[in-house]
Design a protein around this motif. Structure first.
Motif, PDB file in Angstrom:
ATOM      1  N   ARG A 130      33.207  44.042  25.335  1.00 27.53           N
ATOM      2  CA  ARG A 130      34.640  43.887  25.048  1.00 27.53           C
ATOM      3  C   ARG A 130      35.462  44.648  26.079  1.00 27.53           C
ATOM      4  O   ARG A 130      36.467  44.156  26.582  1.00 27.53           O
ATOM      5  N   THR A 186      35.438  42.787  29.378  1.00 33.03           N
ATOM      6  CA  THR A 186      36.310  41.615  29.281  1.00 33.03           C
ATOM      7  C   THR A 186      37.765  42.004  29.445  1.00 33.03           C
ATOM      8  O   THR A 186      38.513  41.358  30.183  1.00 33.03           O
ATOM      9  N   VAL A 187      38.169  43.070  28.770  1.00 30.61           N
ATOM     10  CA  VAL A 187      39.549  43.555  28.883  1.00 30.61           C
ATOM     11  C   VAL A 187      39.852  43.951  30.327  1.00 30.61           C
ATOM     12  O   VAL A 187      40.895  43.588  30.873  1.00 30.61           O
ATOM     13  N   GLU A 215      38.397  42.937  33.134  1.00 28.16           N
ATOM     14  CA  GLU A 215      38.378  41.816  34.056  1.00 28.16           C
ATOM     15  C   GLU A 215      39.522  40.832  33.827  1.00 28.16           C
ATOM     16  O   GLU A 215      40.093  40.312  34.782  1.00 28.16           O
ATOM     17  N   LYS A 216      39.859  40.578  32.574  1.00 30.20           N
ATOM     18  CA  LYS A 216      40.944  39.626  32.292  1.00 30.20           C
ATOM     19  C   LYS A 216      42.312  40.200  32.635  1.00 30.20           C
ATOM     20  O   LYS A 216      43.139  39.534  33.239  1.00 30.20           O
ATOM     21  N   GLU A 217      42.553  41.441  32.222  1.00 33.41           N
ATOM     22  CA  GLU A 217      43.884  42.020  32.395  1.00 33.41           C
ATOM     23  C   GLU A 217      44.037  42.780  33.712  1.00 33.41           C
ATOM     24  O   GLU A 217      45.143  43.182  34.047  1.00 33.41           O
ATOM     25  N   LYS A 218      42.931  42.991  34.422  1.00 29.12           N
ATOM     26  CA  LYS A 218      42.934  43.723  35.699  1.00 29.12           C
ATOM     27  C   LYS A 218      43.730  45.031  35.593  1.00 29.12           C
ATOM     28  O   LYS A 218      44.558  45.365  36.436  1.00 29.12           O
ATOM     29  N   LYS A 259      43.425  49.940  24.505  1.00 29.85           N
ATOM     30  CA  LYS A 259      43.276  48.474  24.581  1.00 29.85           C
ATOM     31  C   LYS A 259      42.035  48.000  23.829  1.00 29.85           C
ATOM     32  O   LYS A 259      42.031  46.925  23.251  1.00 29.85           O
ATOM     33  N   TYR A 319      35.420  48.514  40.407  1.00 31.68           N
ATOM     34  CA  TYR A 319      36.284  47.346  40.220  1.00 31.68           C
ATOM     35  C   TYR A 319      37.350  47.285  41.308  1.00 31.68           C
ATOM     36  O   TYR A 319      37.661  46.209  41.829  1.00 31.68           O
ATOM     37  N   GLN A 328      37.933  44.395  44.134  1.00 32.97           N
ATOM     38  CA  GLN A 328      39.250  43.772  44.281  1.00 32.97           C
ATOM     39  C   GLN A 328      39.703  43.834  45.736  1.00 32.97           C
ATOM     40  O   GLN A 328      40.205  42.853  46.280  1.00 32.97           O
TER      41      GLN A 328
END
Length: 164
Positions: free
Chosen positions: A57, A60-61, A63-66, A81, A108, A112
C-alpha cells in the motif's frame, strides 16, 4: 569555643556513621534501576501477515502520487497517507526493503531523475533543475546521492544514456 567543639563532635559522629553504613551495609550502593536505561524499547514487531499489505500500500501511494518529488516530504507525511504511525511504517520499510526511509525515497528520486534525463521533453532543463524537480533540496545532496547510487555523475549518466 564550646560551640566549635560541639560542631566538631557532631561532624565526627556523622562521618563515623557514614563509614559504618558503607562498610557494613554495602547494599546501599548496589545499582537500583531508577532511571530509564538507554536500551532499545520493546516496540512490537509488525505482524508478518500485515507487513506485506502495508508495504505494498505504501509503495502504491508513493508511485501513484509521486510524493517523493516534494523536497519537504518526510516519514510522517507518508505515514499519514498510509494511515499508519511513523514508527510502525519505519519498521515495515526497514523489514521489507532492508533500508531506511530516506534511502528508499532517494532511490525513487534517482529513478525519477534518470527518467527525466532520458525524456526529450526535459532536454532543455539543466541537470540541477531535473534534480530539484525530482525532489532533492540542494545541488550538493542531489549530486552526492546520484553518484553514490549510480557510480557516476548526472552529466556522465546523461551523456551515456540515449534520450527517449
Amino acid at each position: 569555643p564550646k560551640l566549635d567543639y560541639l560542631l566538631w563532635i557532631a561532624m565526627s559522629v556523622c562521618i563515623y556513621w557514614i563509614g559504618y553504613e558503607v562498610y557494613f551495609r554495602n547494599d546501599i550502593f548496589q545499582a537500583k534501576q531508577s532511571f530509564p536505561s538507554k536500551q532499545k524499547k520493546n516496540t512490537p514487531k509488525p505482524a508478518s501477515d500485515k507487513i506485506e499489505d502495508y508495504y505494498n500500500r505504501m509503495l502504491t501511494v508513493l508511485e501513484k502520487e509521486k510524493l517523493f518529488t516534494d523536497p519537504e516530504f518526510d516519514l510522517s507525511m507518508l505515514a499519514a497517507k498510509c494511515e499508519l504511525s511513523p514508527n510502525y511504517l519505519s519498521q515495515i520499510i526497514n523489514t521489507k526493503s532492508g533500508q531506511n526511509f530516506y534511502n528508499l525515497i532517494n532511490d525513487y528520486r534517482i529513478e525519477q531523475v534518470k527518467a527525466l534525463l532520458r525524456d526529450t521533453e526535459y532536454a532543455h532543463y539543466s541537470i540541477l533543475s531535473i534534480g530539484l524537480e525530482a525532489g532533492f533540496k540542494s545541488k550538493a545532496s542531489f549530486f552526492k546521492v546520484f553518484k553514490s547510487k549510480t557510480g557516476m555523475t548526472p552529466s556522465q549518466y546523461k551523456n551515456q544514456v540515449p534520450a527517449n
